[in-house]
Scaffold this motif. Structure first.
Motif, PDB file in Angstrom:
ATOM      1  N   SER A   5      82.561 -44.507  31.440  1.00 53.73           N
ATOM      2  CA  SER A   5      81.129 -44.524  31.707  1.00 53.73           C
ATOM      3  C   SER A   5      80.857 -43.972  33.096  1.00 53.73           C
ATOM      4  O   SER A   5      81.654 -44.136  34.008  1.00 53.73           O
ATOM      5  N   LEU A   6      79.752 -43.273  33.231  1.00 54.67           N
ATOM      6  CA  LEU A   6      79.360 -42.731  34.515  1.00 54.67           C
ATOM      7  C   LEU A   6      78.783 -43.858  35.348  1.00 54.67           C
ATOM      8  O   LEU A   6      77.968 -44.636  34.855  1.00 54.67           O
ATOM      9  N   PRO A   7      79.174 -43.941  36.601  1.00 58.20           N
ATOM     10  CA  PRO A   7      78.784 -45.090  37.426  1.00 58.20           C
ATOM     11  C   PRO A   7      77.308 -45.163  37.755  1.00 58.20           C
ATOM     12  O   PRO A   7      76.796 -46.202  38.074  1.00 58.20           O
ATOM     13  N   ALA A   8      76.611 -44.050  37.706  1.00 58.59           N
ATOM     14  CA  ALA A   8      75.191 -44.097  38.070  1.00 58.59           C
ATOM     15  C   ALA A   8      74.503 -42.929  37.402  1.00 58.59           C
ATOM     16  O   ALA A   8      75.146 -42.048  36.837  1.00 58.59           O
ATOM     17  N   GLY A   9      73.194 -42.891  37.418  1.00 61.22           N
ATOM     18  CA  GLY A   9      72.509 -41.714  36.920  1.00 61.22           C
ATOM     19  C   GLY A   9      71.926 -41.923  35.541  1.00 61.22           C
ATOM     20  O   GLY A   9      71.900 -43.025  34.984  1.00 61.22           O
ATOM     21  N   ARG A  10      71.456 -40.807  34.991  1.00 60.21           N
ATOM     22  CA  ARG A  10      70.659 -40.867  33.790  1.00 60.21           C
ATOM     23  C   ARG A  10      71.468 -40.925  32.511  1.00 60.21           C
ATOM     24  O   ARG A  10      70.915 -41.145  31.451  1.00 60.21           O
TER      25      ARG A  10
ATOM     26  N   ALA B  64      74.944 -44.803  47.650  1.00 58.83           N
ATOM     27  CA  ALA B  64      73.975 -43.704  47.572  1.00 58.83           C
ATOM     28  C   ALA B  64      74.702 -42.374  47.366  1.00 58.83           C
ATOM     29  O   ALA B  64      74.273 -41.512  46.601  1.00 58.83           O
ATOM     30  N   GLN B  65      75.837 -42.236  48.044  1.00 61.69           N
ATOM     31  CA  GLN B  65      76.618 -41.003  47.892  1.00 61.69           C
ATOM     32  C   GLN B  65      77.145 -40.857  46.470  1.00 61.69           C
ATOM     33  O   GLN B  65      77.137 -39.766  45.900  1.00 61.69           O
ATOM     34  N   LEU B  66      77.604 -41.954  45.907  1.00 64.52           N
ATOM     35  CA  LEU B  66      78.131 -41.927  44.538  1.00 64.52           C
ATOM     36  C   LEU B  66      77.050 -41.458  43.561  1.00 64.52           C
ATOM     37  O   LEU B  66      77.311 -40.656  42.655  1.00 64.52           O
ATOM     38  N   GLU B  67      75.831 -41.927  43.789  1.00 66.45           N
ATOM     39  CA  GLU B  67      74.717 -41.515  42.934  1.00 66.45           C
ATOM     40  C   GLU B  67      74.456 -40.013  43.064  1.00 66.45           C
ATOM     41  O   GLU B  67      74.274 -39.301  42.070  1.00 66.45           O
ATOM     42  N   ARG B  68      74.462 -39.506  44.293  1.00 65.54           N
ATOM     43  CA  ARG B  68      74.228 -38.066  44.507  1.00 65.54           C
ATOM     44  C   ARG B  68      75.366 -37.244  43.897  1.00 65.54           C
ATOM     45  O   ARG B  68      75.141 -36.187  43.298  1.00 65.54           O
ATOM     46  N   MET B  69      76.605 -37.722  44.051  1.00 69.11           N
ATOM     47  CA  MET B  69      77.745 -36.965  43.515  1.00 69.11           C
ATOM     48  C   MET B  69      77.708 -36.948  41.990  1.00 69.11           C
ATOM     49  O   MET B  69      78.093 -35.945  41.364  1.00 69.11           O
ATOM     50  N   THR B  70      77.241 -38.023  41.379  1.00 66.87           N
ATOM     51  CA  THR B  70      77.132 -38.069  39.923  1.00 66.87           C
ATOM     52  C   THR B  70      76.085 -37.058  39.446  1.00 66.87           C
ATOM     53  O   THR B  70      76.315 -36.322  38.475  1.00 66.87           O
ATOM     54  N   LEU B  71      74.949 -36.988  40.131  1.00 66.49           N
ATOM     55  CA  LEU B  71      73.921 -36.009  39.789  1.00 66.49           C
ATOM     56  C   LEU B  71      74.466 -34.593  39.942  1.00 66.49           C
ATOM     57  O   LEU B  71      74.245 -33.727  39.089  1.00 66.49           O
TER      58      LEU B  71
END
Lengths: 182, 120
Positions: A5-10, B64-71
Motif C-alpha cells: 500500500s502507498l503510505p500517503a496520497g490519493r 510531509a516529505q513522504l507525501e510529496r515523494m509519493t505524489l
C-alpha cells in the motif's frame, strides 16, 4: 504498514494506481486521433544532465557512507564543503531541467480529466517534467541533514532516514531522465 | 500496400515497445512502492522508539516529505506512461509510413516524410 500500500496520497493501493494508469493509457490513445503523425509527449533527453546526475549520486552516496555510524557536531566542519557542493550541484540541475520546454501536445493532454486527476494538477510541466521536483526534494533532504548535523550532530538513525528519502527521489529522477533517451 | 503485412508489422513493433517499456515501468513502480513503504515504516518506528519521538518538527518534516515523494512517484509513472504511448504511437506511424512510401515508390512517385503532429 502493508508493503503493497502507498503510505500517503490519493491511491490507497497498487491496484487503484494501476487502474488509474490503464485509464490514462486508454484516454491518451483515444485523444491521439492525429492520423499518421509522429508525436512528442515528454521533454527531450539531456545527456549532460544524466551524466551530472550520475556523478552527484556517486558523491552523495559517498557522503552517506562517510557518515555511516553517525557524526558529531564537532565533526561537521570537515563535511561542510561536501554538503555545499552537493546542494549547489543538485540546485543547478533543477534549474537546467526546469528550463527545457514541455511539448505543446503534452500541455494539451495534461488538461484531460484522467491525466489531471492522476497527476493532481493540470500543469503539464509538473506532470510531464517530473525530475525538477524529485531533485528539489533531494536539495531539501541534504539541507535538512546538514542543518541537523551542524546543530547537534547526526545520529546514525537519522542518517538512515535522510538516506531513505534521498534514495526514493534519486531513483525517480534517474529512471525518468534515463528513459527519455528513448 | 498489403494491409495484413502492415498490421502484422505494426503489432510486432508495438509488442516490442510495450514489452520493453512496460517492463521498465512496472519494475520502477514496484521498487518505488517498496522504498516508500520502507521509509514510512522507518518514520513510524523512529516516532515510537527513536529520534523522532520527541522531535515533532522533524517528524513533520519526514511525513510531509513522504507525501510529496509519493505524489512525485505517481507523476513519474504518468510521465513514463506518456513516454510509452509516444514510443508505441511513433512505432506504428513509422511502420505505416514506411509502407505508404514503398507503395509510392512502386508507383514511381516521390517519398513523403513522416508528418509531425501540429504543435509538437
Amino acid at each position: 504498514m502493508a508493503a503493497t500500500s502507498l503510505p500517503a496520497g490519493r491511491f490507497g493501493n497498487g491496484r487503484e494506481l494501476w487502474a488509474a494508469l490503464q485509464g490514462l493509457l486508454v484516454a491518451l490513445l483515444l485523444a491521439l486521433s492525429m492520423g499518421g503523425c509522429a508525436i512528442r509527449l515528454v521533454p527531450a533527453y539531456d545527456p549532460a544532465l544524466v551524466t551530472t546526475l550520475d556523478d552527484l549520486n556517486v558523491r552523495t552516496l559517498s557522503l552517506f557512507g562517510a557518515l555511516d555510524g553517525g557524526s558529531g557536531a564537532a565533526s561537521f566542519a570537515q563535511y561542510e564543503s561536501q554538503y555545499a557542493g552537493l546542494i549547489g550541484g543538485f540546485e543547478a540541475l533543477v534549474m537546467r531541467a526546469e528550463a527545457r520546454p514541455v511539448p505543446q501536445l503534452a500541455a494539451k493532454l495534461a488538461k484531460l480529466r484522467v491525466v489531471a486527476e492522476l497527476c493532481g494538477t493540470d500543469d503539464a510541466a509538473a506532470c510531464v517534467n517530473t525530475s525538477p521536483a524529485a531533485m528539489t526534494e533531494i536539495v531539501t533532504t541534504l539541507e535538512r541533514m546538514r542543518d541537523v548535523h551542524r546543530a547537534g550532530g547526526l545520529p546514525d538513525e537519522l542518517r538512515q532516514g535522510f538516506k531513505g528519502g534521498y534514495q526514493i527521489s534519486i531513483h525517480q529522477a534517474m529512471t525518468v531522465e534515463t528513459a527519455l533517451s528513448r | 500496400m498489403n494491409v495484413q503485412e502492415v498490421v502484422g508489422e505494426s503489432i510486432s513493433s508495438l509488442q516490442g515497445v510495450l514489452g520493453d517499456d512496460w517492463g521498465k515501468v512496472s519494475s520502477f513502480a514496484e521498487k518505488q512502492m517498496k522504498m516508500l513503504a520502507t521509509q514510512a515504516a522507518w518514520i513510524a518506528e523512529s516516532r515510537t522508539l527513536g529520534s523522532l519521538r520527541n522531535d515533532d518538527e522533524l517528524f513533520e518534516f519526514f511525513t510531509a516529505q513522504l507525501e510529496r515523494m509519493t505524489l512525485n512517484f505517481v507523476r513519474s509513472l504518468a510521465a513514463l506512461t506518456l513516454l510509452t504511448v509516444e514510443e508505441a504511437w511513433n512505432a506504428i506511424v513509422g511502420v505505416v509510413w514506411k509502407h505508404v512510401n514503398l507503395a509510392l515508390g512502386a508507383a514511381g512517385l516521390g517519398q513523403l516524410p513522416v508528418p509531425e503532429a501540429p504543435g509538437v
